[in-house]
Design a protein around this motif. Structure first.
Motif, PDB file in Angstrom:
ATOM      1  N   GLU A 250       0.957  -1.233  -0.066  1.00 31.32           N
ATOM      2  CA  GLU A 250       0.078   0.044  -0.022  1.00 31.32           C
ATOM      3  C   GLU A 250       0.927   1.326  -0.166  1.00 31.32           C
ATOM      4  O   GLU A 250       0.506   2.306  -0.786  1.00 31.32           O
ATOM      5  CB  GLU A 250      -0.884  -0.315   1.434  1.00 31.32           C
ATOM      6  CG  GLU A 250      -1.879  -1.196   1.129  1.00 31.32           C
ATOM      7  CD  GLU A 250      -2.715  -1.065   2.514  1.00 31.32           C
ATOM      8  OE1 GLU A 250      -2.498  -0.405   3.386  1.00 31.32           O
ATOM      9  OE2 GLU A 250      -3.731  -1.854   2.263  1.00 31.32           O
ATOM     10  N   GLN A 253       2.210   1.875  -3.329  1.00 33.72           N
ATOM     11  CA  GLN A 253       0.978   2.233  -4.521  1.00 33.72           C
ATOM     12  C   GLN A 253       0.574   3.831  -4.200  1.00 33.72           C
ATOM     13  O   GLN A 253       0.424   4.276  -5.091  1.00 33.72           O
ATOM     14  CB  GLN A 253      -0.070   1.228  -4.214  1.00 33.72           C
ATOM     15  CG  GLN A 253       0.148  -0.070  -4.710  1.00 33.72           C
ATOM     16  CD  GLN A 253      -0.982  -1.138  -4.185  1.00 33.72           C
ATOM     17  OE1 GLN A 253      -1.979  -0.555  -3.917  1.00 33.72           O
ATOM     18  NE2 GLN A 253      -0.944  -2.519  -4.856  1.00 33.72           N
ATOM     19  N   THR A 254       0.886   4.327  -2.950  1.00 35.69           N
ATOM     20  CA  THR A 254       0.176   5.369  -2.731  1.00 35.69           C
ATOM     21  C   THR A 254       1.412   6.376  -2.387  1.00 35.69           C
ATOM     22  O   THR A 254       1.114   7.802  -1.935  1.00 35.69           O
ATOM     23  CB  THR A 254      -0.561   5.461  -1.326  1.00 35.69           C
ATOM     24  OG1 THR A 254       0.099   5.178  -0.419  1.00 35.69           O
ATOM     25  CG2 THR A 254      -1.741   4.673  -1.738  1.00 35.69           C
ATOM     26  N   LEU A 256       4.200   9.287  -2.430  1.00 38.43           N
ATOM     27  CA  LEU A 256       4.070  10.473  -2.906  1.00 38.43           C
ATOM     28  C   LEU A 256       4.928  10.798  -4.451  1.00 38.43           C
ATOM     29  O   LEU A 256       4.565  12.004  -5.183  1.00 38.43           O
ATOM     30  CB  LEU A 256       4.667  11.626  -1.941  1.00 38.43           C
ATOM     31  CG  LEU A 256       3.421  11.937  -0.658  1.00 38.43           C
ATOM     32  CD1 LEU A 256       4.288  12.626   0.215  1.00 38.43           C
ATOM     33  CD2 LEU A 256       2.316  12.635  -1.331  1.00 38.43           C
ATOM     34  N   LYS A 258       4.662   8.965  -6.671  1.00 43.09           N
ATOM     35  CA  LYS A 258       3.841   8.402  -7.796  1.00 43.09           C
ATOM     36  C   LYS A 258       2.340   9.433  -7.798  1.00 43.09           C
ATOM     37  O   LYS A 258       1.859   9.377  -9.013  1.00 43.09           O
ATOM     38  CB  LYS A 258       3.513   6.911  -7.581  1.00 43.09           C
ATOM     39  CG  LYS A 258       4.578   6.047  -7.701  1.00 43.09           C
ATOM     40  CD  LYS A 258       4.209   4.668  -7.581  1.00 43.09           C
ATOM     41  CE  LYS A 258       5.362   3.502  -7.295  1.00 43.09           C
ATOM     42  NZ  LYS A 258       4.755   2.306  -7.127  1.00 43.09           N
ATOM     43  N   HIS A 259       2.111   9.818  -6.611  1.00 37.86           N
ATOM     44  CA  HIS A 259       0.843  10.525  -6.481  1.00 37.86           C
ATOM     45  C   HIS A 259       0.662  11.667  -5.922  1.00 37.86           C
ATOM     46  O   HIS A 259       1.639  12.022  -4.866  1.00 37.86           O
ATOM     47  CB  HIS A 259      -0.202   9.420  -5.794  1.00 37.86           C
ATOM     48  CG  HIS A 259      -0.273   8.224  -6.445  1.00 37.86           C
ATOM     49  ND1 HIS A 259      -1.245   7.977  -7.409  1.00 37.86           N
ATOM     50  CD2 HIS A 259       0.105   6.880  -6.172  1.00 37.86           C
ATOM     51  CE1 HIS A 259      -1.334   6.704  -7.844  1.00 37.86           C
ATOM     52  NE2 HIS A 259      -0.467   6.138  -6.850  1.00 37.86           N
ATOM     53  N   THR A 260      -0.168  12.842  -6.086  1.00 35.77           N
ATOM     54  CA  THR A 260      -0.134  13.771  -5.361  1.00 35.77           C
ATOM     55  C   THR A 260      -0.798  13.978  -3.921  1.00 35.77           C
ATOM     56  O   THR A 260      -1.410  12.830  -3.827  1.00 35.77           O
ATOM     57  CB  THR A 260      -1.075  14.879  -6.171  1.00 35.77           C
ATOM     58  OG1 THR A 260      -2.320  14.352  -6.398  1.00 35.77           O
ATOM     59  CG2 THR A 260      -0.687  15.303  -7.555  1.00 35.77           C
ATOM     60  N   ASN A 262      -3.233  13.809  -0.780  1.00 35.41           N
ATOM     61  CA  ASN A 262      -4.615  13.756  -0.623  1.00 35.41           C
ATOM     62  C   ASN A 262      -5.245  15.239  -0.246  1.00 35.41           C
ATOM     63  O   ASN A 262      -4.403  16.068   0.212  1.00 35.41           O
ATOM     64  CB  ASN A 262      -5.232  12.638   0.220  1.00 35.41           C
ATOM     65  CG  ASN A 262      -4.398  12.868   1.641  1.00 35.41           C
ATOM     66  OD1 ASN A 262      -4.371  13.788   2.220  1.00 35.41           O
ATOM     67  ND2 ASN A 262      -4.149  11.525   2.257  1.00 35.41           N
ATOM     68  N   SER A 266      -2.939  18.315   1.329  1.00 35.64           N
ATOM     69  CA  SER A 266      -2.982  19.544   0.654  1.00 35.64           C
ATOM     70  C   SER A 266      -3.126  20.725   1.540  1.00 35.64           C
ATOM     71  O   SER A 266      -2.951  21.877   1.225  1.00 35.64           O
ATOM     72  CB  SER A 266      -3.849  19.606  -0.544  1.00 35.64           C
ATOM     73  OG  SER A 266      -3.429  18.555  -1.450  1.00 35.64           O
ATOM     74  N   ASP A 440       5.444  12.466   3.930  1.00 41.57           N
ATOM     75  CA  ASP A 440       5.849  11.155   3.870  1.00 41.57           C
ATOM     76  C   ASP A 440       6.057  10.766   5.274  1.00 41.57           C
ATOM     77  O   ASP A 440       5.775   9.790   5.870  1.00 41.57           O
ATOM     78  CB  ASP A 440       7.230  11.010   3.038  1.00 41.57           C
ATOM     79  CG  ASP A 440       7.750   9.682   2.967  1.00 41.57           C
ATOM     80  OD1 ASP A 440       6.810   8.434   2.523  1.00 41.57           O
ATOM     81  OD2 ASP A 440       8.490   9.260   3.533  1.00 41.57           O
TER      82      ASP A 440
END
Length: 470
Positions: A250, A253-254, A256, A258-260, A262, A266, A440
């Motif tokens: 997990e 997969q999540t 930072l 790879k992904h912005t 949440n 923010s 992170d």
């Protein structure tokens, strides 16, 4: 006059020869000749573990490499492990291994484990644990594969050690599905008396390492023996391994990278940006408090040449325990410089070994305070004692290795340490990269708190301060 002078000189020479002849037996009785003595330690790892890790003198391994003309840092592309080899399921007990570290019995051995204040150096214990994980993993996989440390899922303080005593380091493989990876669970505890078992309150440290088995020729993952799980305790340990594996997937997969962030994260970034504007607004009376420090001001860096004395059992790479020791001590120093007080170790949070570190390369380490708990700005609904005199400090140590001849560099791992300091102090990011590092670290802190809550773990800062480890 000349005659009398010659007479005096003859008498002095005679006296000198007489004195020399009398002192020779005395000197010979004082001088000590060369003799062999029991080897107490080598590079900070207990000899019973080093004997398994290093089996060939460096000069012999180097001569063999030059004679064969092989580059052991690269894959030979020739498989050395048969794809049809038998992988008989094994029990957890088959890989169990324990070692007694006689710190109370051997003052010279203790000498290599103590720091200037008389505390046991945790970095050296971490070296022992990594060496032990290798012993345990090879008891499960056998010697025909290459098994390396992929990640340290966590090392945490369970109960403080209040006196110098003999320590028992023990562990076994607790999770293996038959794929290439396996999980090794270990603990450090007060050595029990003969006929007794370790009590829960005597356990100093618990930890889990993830190991991966590779084909020695191709350097590609190979399957290993699956585990047989029978007793309720074995099922509990196996379930923990499954959970840790799920958390790692997990997290990947999540990530930072790879992904912005949440929505909540923010909002935190925006709140920090607003706070930063306030601190610099000439029309606003709010200024940065003295206990708030920008993240870039906490950074510490080191560089060192990787010597063969810290190699792994395959001779041409540095073993993971040395990296743990170096990163821990740099993180400790970074925290002390940040808080101006002596830190207390809490845990090594999920950390990864990305690439091997070759012997002869240059290792660069960068430590940064990336998160403090309580935070300067909390998320909505968070409950934190902002006036507490204790602060948890998370330090991230990034490592990279550089090739001496060609100057090429690559990342080798990220290590995340948490300490407690008796001080109300906060860290504040101010660039986008620092915000990502902060978020992170916040995620890691939340995951660790959740898992420790589930297992009923945790030591109060006051109690942890009394430990003789550091």
């Amino acid at each position: 006059m000349a005659s009398s002078l010659r007479t005096v000189l003859r008498r002095l020479n005679a006296t000198s020869r007489s004195n020399c002849s009398q002192t020779v037996p005395v000197l010979s009785s004082i001088n000590r000749g060369f003799r062999s003595s029991r080897r107490r330690q080598t590079d900070g790892v207990f000899r019973e573990l080093t004997a398994v890790r290093v089996r060939t003198p460096w000069v012999e391994a180097l001569r063999r490499q030059r004679a064969e003309g092989l580059d052991h840092a690269k894959a030979s592309r020739k498989p050395e492990v048969s794809p049809n080899r038998e992988l008989t399921p094994k029990r957890m007990s088959d890989s169990y291994h324990s070692v007694i570290l006689p710190l109370a019995q051997d003052p010279w051995l203790l000498d290599t484990y103590l720091n200037s204040s008389g505390h046991i150096r945790l970095g050296t214990i971490f070296m022992d644990l990594d060496a032990l994980s290798g012993v345990i993993a090879y008891k499960h996989t056998g010697d025909d594969v290459t098994t390396v440390t992929a990640s340290c899922d966590r090392i945490y303080l369970r109960h403080p050690l209040t006196e110098i005593c003999d320590l028992e380091l023990s562990g076994e493989v607790t999770y293996a599905t038959g794929r290439s990876s396996l999980e090794v669970s270990m603990q450090v505890a007060k050595a029990p008396k003969a006929g007794e078992t370790v009590k829960n309150e005597d356990v100093l440290i618990s930890c889990t390492f993830t190991m991966v088995s590779l084909d020695p020729g191709t350097k590609k993952p190979v399957n290993v023996n699956p585990l047989i799980v029978e007793t309720p305790e074995e099922k509990r340990l196996y379930a923990l391994g499954e959970r840790n594996s799920k958390i790692r997937r997990e997290r990947n997969q999540t990530a930072l990278i790879k992904h912005t962030p949440n929505d909540l994260e923010s909002d935190l970034i925006h709140a920090f940006w607003q706070k930063h504007l306030q601190y610099h607004d000439p029309h606003d009376s709010l200024r940065k408090p003295e206990n708030v420090h920008f993240m870039d001001t906490t950074r510490l860096q080191t560089a060192m040449i990787m010597q063969p004395q810290f190699r792994n059992r395959h001779h041409f790479m540095i073993f993971g325990g040395f990296l743990l020791k170096q990163t821990f001590e740099l993180a400790f120093t970074c925290t002390a410089a940040f808080a101006h007080t002596r830190p207390t170790f809490v845990s090594l949070d999920p950390s990864t070994f990305q690439n091997p570190v070759p012997v002869g390369s240059i290792l660069y380490l960068t430590a940064t305070v990336v998160y403090t708990d309580p935070p300067l700005i909390g998320a909505p609904g968070d409950r934190a004692d902002t006036e507490s005199k204790y602060t948890r400090v998370q330090v991230r140590v990034d490592s990279k290795v550089r090739d001496v001849e060609h100057g090429r560099s690559k990342p080798t791992g990220q290590f995340n340490y948490t300490f407690t300091v008796e001080k109300n102090i906060r860290v504040m990011p101010r660039t986008y990269q620092e915000f990502m590092m902060y978020l992170d670290a916040r995620r890691r802190a939340e995951q660790v708190k959740e898992s420790m809550k589930e297992e009923g773990l945790g030591v109060s800062p006051k109690l942890a301060e009394e430990s003789v480890t550091e």
